[in-house]
Design an enzyme around this catalytic site. Structure first.
Site, short mmCIF file in Angstrom:
data_model
loop_
_atom_site.label_atom_id
_atom_site.label_comp_id
_atom_site.label_asym_id
_atom_site.label_seq_id
_atom_site.Cartn_x
_atom_site.Cartn_y
_atom_site.Cartn_z
N LYS A 10 2.13 -122.99 36.99
CA LYS A 10 3.37 -122.53 36.34
C LYS A 10 4.44 -123.61 36.42
O LYS A 10 4.31 -124.57 37.20
CB LYS A 10 3.83 -121.25 37.03
CG LYS A 10 2.85 -120.08 36.89
CD LYS A 10 3.40 -118.82 37.57
CE LYS A 10 2.43 -117.66 37.45
NZ LYS A 10 3.01 -116.41 38.02
N TYR A 50 1.02 -112.21 28.78
CA TYR A 50 1.52 -111.22 29.72
C TYR A 50 1.66 -109.82 29.11
O TYR A 50 2.44 -109.01 29.62
CB TYR A 50 2.84 -111.68 30.32
CG TYR A 50 2.69 -112.74 31.41
CD1 TYR A 50 1.83 -112.55 32.49
CD2 TYR A 50 3.44 -113.91 31.38
CE1 TYR A 50 1.70 -113.50 33.49
CE2 TYR A 50 3.33 -114.88 32.38
CZ TYR A 50 2.46 -114.65 33.44
OH TYR A 50 2.35 -115.59 34.45
N ASN A 113 5.48 -118.27 41.88
CA ASN A 113 4.37 -118.31 42.83
C ASN A 113 3.32 -119.35 42.45
O ASN A 113 2.14 -119.21 42.77
CB ASN A 113 3.76 -116.91 43.00
CG ASN A 113 3.24 -116.32 41.71
OD1 ASN A 113 3.37 -116.93 40.66
ND2 ASN A 113 2.63 -115.15 41.77
N HIS A 116 -1.18 -119.14 38.14
CA HIS A 116 -1.76 -117.92 37.58
C HIS A 116 -3.27 -118.10 37.59
O HIS A 116 -3.77 -119.19 37.34
CB HIS A 116 -1.32 -117.73 36.12
CG HIS A 116 -2.17 -116.71 35.39
ND1 HIS A 116 -1.91 -115.36 35.45
CD2 HIS A 116 -3.31 -116.85 34.64
CE1 HIS A 116 -2.85 -114.71 34.76
NE2 HIS A 116 -3.70 -115.59 34.26
N GLU A 127 -7.64 -114.49 28.04
CA GLU A 127 -6.60 -115.48 28.34
C GLU A 127 -7.03 -116.90 27.95
O GLU A 127 -6.20 -117.71 27.52
CB GLU A 127 -6.25 -115.42 29.84
CG GLU A 127 -5.59 -114.11 30.23
CD GLU A 127 -5.43 -113.93 31.74
OE1 GLU A 127 -5.87 -114.82 32.51
OE2 GLU A 127 -4.86 -112.90 32.14
#
Ligand code: IDP
Ligand code: MG
Length: 137
Positions: A10, A50, A113, A116, A127
């Site tokens: 990310k 998402y 975080n 992914h 995805e």
């Protein structure tokens, strides 16, 4: 079974120079990087990726973060890759992620975080199609 999964570093991870570290961990584990690229995520792509979180309270900030700057996307292949990679990335919240996992070692904040990874074979397939619509050899 040989599986493929999607891993994203990310914006928080890219900005902190953690792309190499994530690749390195996956390689040392014995997994294969099938395809990878840096990209800036368009809002439509973020919404597609998402979609399952659309109704969540954090959806807005989630999309805002993933579209804020470059990410590094890759398709990772190996035996039981979906489950293995999820374990290597660690629990969603860095507060709960074990040391030795990417989130446990490098994360502090649930939104930022670092990475992914797909949570099932079905999500992985979907995805991968979102980030690599041209297909993966
Ligand atoms: P996962 O990335 O471990 O699969 P998900 O529940 O699918 O976790 O959530 C997607 C992403 O949304 C997480 O990686 C995290 O960055 C963010 N997120 C999850 N829960 C929260 C929250 O309570 N506040 C802010 N962000 C969250
Ligand atoms: Mg998820």
């Amino acid at each position: 079974m040989i599986e493929r999964t999607l891993v994203l570093v990310k914006p928080s991870g890219v900005a902190r120079g953690l792309v190499g570290e994530v690749i390195s961990r996956l390689e040392r584990k014995g997994l294969t990087i099938k395809v990878a690229r840096t990209l800036k995520v368009a809002p439509e792509t973020a919404a597609e990726h998402y979609a399952e979180h659309k109704e969540k309270s954090f959806y807005g900030e989630l999309v805002e973060h993933i579209t804020s700057a470059a990410i590094f996307a890759m398709v990772v292949e190996g035996p039981s890759a979906v489950k293995i990679v999820r374990r290597m990335m660690g629990a969603t919240n860095p507060l709960e992620a074990d040391p030795g996992t990417v989130r446990g070692d490098y994360g502090l904040d649930v939104l930022r975080n670092v990475v992914h990874s797909s949570d099932s074979l079905e999500s992985a397939e979907r995805e991968i199609g979102v980030f690599f619509p041209e297909g993966v050899e």
